[in-house]
Design a protein around this motif. Structure first.
Motif, PDB file in Angstrom:
ATOM      1  N   ILE A 208      -0.645  11.800 -12.492  1.00 45.91           N
ATOM      2  CA  ILE A 208      -0.186  11.047 -11.327  1.00 45.91           C
ATOM      3  C   ILE A 208      -1.151   9.902 -11.025  1.00 45.91           C
ATOM      4  O   ILE A 208      -0.750   8.751 -10.803  1.00 45.91           O
ATOM      5  N   LEU A 209      -2.444  10.199 -11.035  1.00 46.15           N
ATOM      6  CA  LEU A 209      -3.442   9.192 -10.683  1.00 46.15           C
ATOM      7  C   LEU A 209      -3.455   8.029 -11.672  1.00 46.15           C
ATOM      8  O   LEU A 209      -3.710   6.884 -11.293  1.00 46.15           O
ATOM      9  N   LYS A 210      -3.187   8.314 -12.937  1.00 44.22           N
ATOM     10  CA  LYS A 210      -3.168   7.247 -13.932  1.00 44.22           C
ATOM     11  C   LYS A 210      -1.974   6.312 -13.763  1.00 44.22           C
ATOM     12  O   LYS A 210      -2.023   5.151 -14.184  1.00 44.22           O
ATOM     13  N   VAL A 211      -0.894   6.807 -13.156  1.00 42.83           N
ATOM     14  CA  VAL A 211       0.315   6.002 -13.006  1.00 42.83           C
ATOM     15  C   VAL A 211       0.337   5.258 -11.673  1.00 42.83           C
ATOM     16  O   VAL A 211       0.986   4.211 -11.541  1.00 42.83           O
ATOM     17  N   LEU A 212      -0.399   5.750 -10.672  1.00 37.39           N
ATOM     18  CA  LEU A 212      -0.453   5.074  -9.378  1.00 37.39           C
ATOM     19  C   LEU A 212      -1.128   3.710  -9.500  1.00 37.39           C
ATOM     20  O   LEU A 212      -2.149   3.578 -10.174  1.00 37.39           O
ATOM     21  N   THR A 213      -0.563   2.717  -8.847  1.00 43.06           N
ATOM     22  CA  THR A 213      -1.256   1.439  -8.677  1.00 43.06           C
ATOM     23  C   THR A 213      -2.219   1.606  -7.509  1.00 43.06           C
ATOM     24  O   THR A 213      -1.780   1.864  -6.381  1.00 43.06           O
ATOM     25  N   PRO A 214      -3.535   1.515  -7.731  1.00 41.56           N
ATOM     26  CA  PRO A 214      -4.489   1.822  -6.657  1.00 41.56           C
ATOM     27  C   PRO A 214      -4.406   0.819  -5.520  1.00 41.56           C
ATOM     28  O   PRO A 214      -4.130  -0.366  -5.719  1.00 41.56           O
ATOM     29  N   GLY A 215      -4.655   1.303  -4.308  1.00 49.50           N
ATOM     30  CA  GLY A 215      -4.654   0.438  -3.141  1.00 49.50           C
ATOM     31  C   GLY A 215      -6.023  -0.185  -2.923  1.00 49.50           C
ATOM     32  O   GLY A 215      -7.049   0.440  -3.155  1.00 49.50           O
ATOM     33  N   THR A 216      -6.046  -1.438  -2.509  1.00 52.00           N
ATOM     34  CA  THR A 216      -7.299  -2.135  -2.198  1.00 52.00           C
ATOM     35  C   THR A 216      -7.107  -2.951  -0.931  1.00 52.00           C
ATOM     36  O   THR A 216      -5.986  -3.323  -0.578  1.00 52.00           O
ATOM     37  N   ALA A 217      -8.200  -3.249  -0.246  1.00 49.14           N
ATOM     38  CA  ALA A 217      -8.200  -4.150   0.918  1.00 49.14           C
ATOM     39  C   ALA A 217      -7.135  -3.773   1.947  1.00 49.14           C
ATOM     40  O   ALA A 217      -6.371  -4.599   2.411  1.00 49.14           O
ATOM     41  N   GLY A 218      -7.086  -2.485   2.283  1.00 49.74           N
ATOM     42  CA  GLY A 218      -6.146  -2.044   3.298  1.00 49.74           C
ATOM     43  C   GLY A 218      -4.760  -1.708   2.778  1.00 49.74           C
ATOM     44  O   GLY A 218      -3.881  -1.363   3.553  1.00 49.74           O
ATOM     45  N   LEU A 219      -4.532  -1.795   1.469  1.00 52.63           N
ATOM     46  CA  LEU A 219      -3.226  -1.463   0.904  1.00 52.63           C
ATOM     47  C   LEU A 219      -3.199  -0.005   0.448  1.00 52.63           C
ATOM     48  O   LEU A 219      -4.202   0.526  -0.018  1.00 52.63           O
ATOM     49  N   PRO A 220      -2.052   0.644   0.555  1.00 51.96           N
ATOM     50  CA  PRO A 220      -1.946   2.025   0.061  1.00 51.96           C
ATOM     51  C   PRO A 220      -1.802   2.056  -1.452  1.00 51.96           C
ATOM     52  O   PRO A 220      -1.517   1.034  -2.091  1.00 51.96           O
TER      53      PRO A 220
END
Length: 449
Positions: A208-220
């Motif tokens: 799951i973690l590899k497929v998620l687009t990580p959130g940055t600068a206040g984004l989920p």
């Protein structure tokens, strides 16, 4: 009466601005200034002693700045913090929001704006208490409704507000054919839910973690929709049925282990993936606009959710989006016509919303002072609480702020519980019964609108 006045503590290092703020509040009959502090350490000490309802705090105070003051008082006693600043930059705004402030005003501002912020801080979130978190896993919030009502924009901004407040938030885009959550967040995902559906064997947290687009600068974090419409069939179509695996149910179950809040945007149909998300949700945000054809559809959706699917009434929260009180159908009529209370009202603000969409940036990150952003904040606070859980942090120069008993003062009597009438009449009959231009409904039913 004296007991009903809003008690305000001012914390401002400029004597001139302290005088200005006091003058702004002096003409109001429902606000009382109970104290003034010129630095952050004194402000927290006075807050402990005086228990004001609201603190108006300059962001750049000496000793402890506005964000540190908010962090020191949050969770220990019911004081709301409003930060004022000459700075309108995104980073300072994010820092203040993460600290649990109730509002953020940029100097110069007028007395009307300040008083409105103070009264809104006291009113809190109306009749909706914070939603209890499930015993295990993330709180799952699903946005659903007729097409074209703006539910994706609301889902993106709610998830962004939760992430901005330091929560582990994930946005799942289940509009499988035409999902646009990525562009609204200004990101271009390289992976999607398809990558999980093509995995062999049981899904793992690492997958799951590899497929998620990580959130940055206040984004989920974002679990994106398939990149091409025809790939939707691999998620809940014939390919999924041949594989014999409920992909969406498995993915949601895993995601809820990895975050605090899971926000799901769906298609406007009762397809397999949508039903899986609705079943898993603790809260369903049914989004509509105050237009007769849309409300007619929303009423039919409510009948499915509450009648055929058997969801409890409190699980489904009606959201009226793009609301203009001068031009729209009255909220009481909407509630009466749909046999369901209106939980959230999002004001119409085409400039803010479309401008943010064009920039690929959630408006809660840049336009936090707008009415539409404040409405999203109130929605978020009804789910997560205004300032998060108190952690008893040690603040430099002050030590740990002790927990204090809540002052026993009720500002206004609670509203009586609203009995939800039986959903017996048809949606059409209920709408006509409210006096909503029935001829307009009839024309629309006949295809004339």
């Amino acid at each position: 009466m004296e007991e009903d006045r809003i008690r305000v503590l001012i914390a401002e290092d400029s004597a001139a601005w302290r005088s200005t703020l006091r003058a702004m509040l002096g003409g109001s009959g429902d606000v009382e200034v109970v104290g003034e502090a010129e630095d952050g350490t004194k402000a927290v000490a006075m807050a402990i002693a005086l228990r004001p309802d609201v603190m108006v705090v300059d962001m750049r105070l000496p000793s402890l700045d506005g964000a540190q003051v908010a962090e020191a008082v949050r969770g220990h006693f019911p004081t709301s913090v409003i930060v004022v600043s000459v700075e309108s930059g995104a980073e300072e705004f994010r820092r203040a929001m993460r600290a649990g402030v109730r509002d953020y005003l940029v100097k110069p501002f007028g007395a009307d704006e300040l008083l409105a912020a103070i009264r809104a801080a006291v009113d809190g979130t109306g009749d909706l208490p914070p939603t209890p978190h499930p015993a295990s896993g993330a709180l799952s919030v699903v946005f659903f409704g007729p097409a074209g009502v703006g539910k994706t924009t609301l889902a993106v901004n709610l998830a962004s507000w939760l992430a901005l407040r330091g929560r582990k938030a994930v946005l799942m885009d289940l509009d499988l054919e035409f999902g646009v959550a990525g562009p609204l967040m200004g990101v271009e995902p390289r992976t999607s839910i398809i990558d999980l559906c093509r995995r062999e064997g049981e899904l793992t947290d690492d997958m799951i973690l590899k497929v998620l687009t990580p959130g940055t600068a206040g984004l989920p974090g974002l679990l994106a929709a398939p990149p091409e419409p025809h790939l939707a069939a691999e998620v809940d179509g014939e390919a999924r049925r041949e594989a014999g695996r409920p992909y969406v149910t498995q993915v949601i179950s895993r995601l809820r282990r990895l975050c605090d809040y899971l926000v799901v945007d769906t298609q406007s149909t009762f397809r397999e993936a949508t039903l899986a998300a609705l079943d898993s949700a603790q809260v369903v945000m049914l989004v509509a606009t105050a237009e007769v054809p849309v409300l007619y559809r929303a009423g039919r959706v409510l009948d499915v959710l509450l009648g055929k699917l058997g969801y409890p009434s409190e699980k489904v929260r009606l959201v009226v989006n793009r609301y203009d009180p001068q031009r729209s159908i009255k909220l009481e009529q909407i509630s009466r016509g749909l046999d369901h209370p209106v939980s959230y009202v999002i004001p119409a603000d085409e400039g803010t919303v479309l401008g943010a969409s064009d920039r690929g940036q959630p408006f809660v990150l840049k336009r936090g002072r707008s009415e539409v952003a404040r409405a999203l904040v109130r929605m978020g606070e009804s789910l997560a609480g205004p300032g998060g859980e108190g952690t008893g942090e040690v603040v430099a120069g002050l030590g740990e702020v002790p927990a204090q008993p809540v002052r026993d003062r009720q500002r206004r009597p609670p509203r009586p519980a609203r009995a939800t009438p039986a959903r017996s009449a048809s949606v059409y009959d209920r709408l006509v019964g409210t006096g909503w231009a029935p001829e307009g409904i009839m024309r629309w039913q006949g295809g004339g609108a």
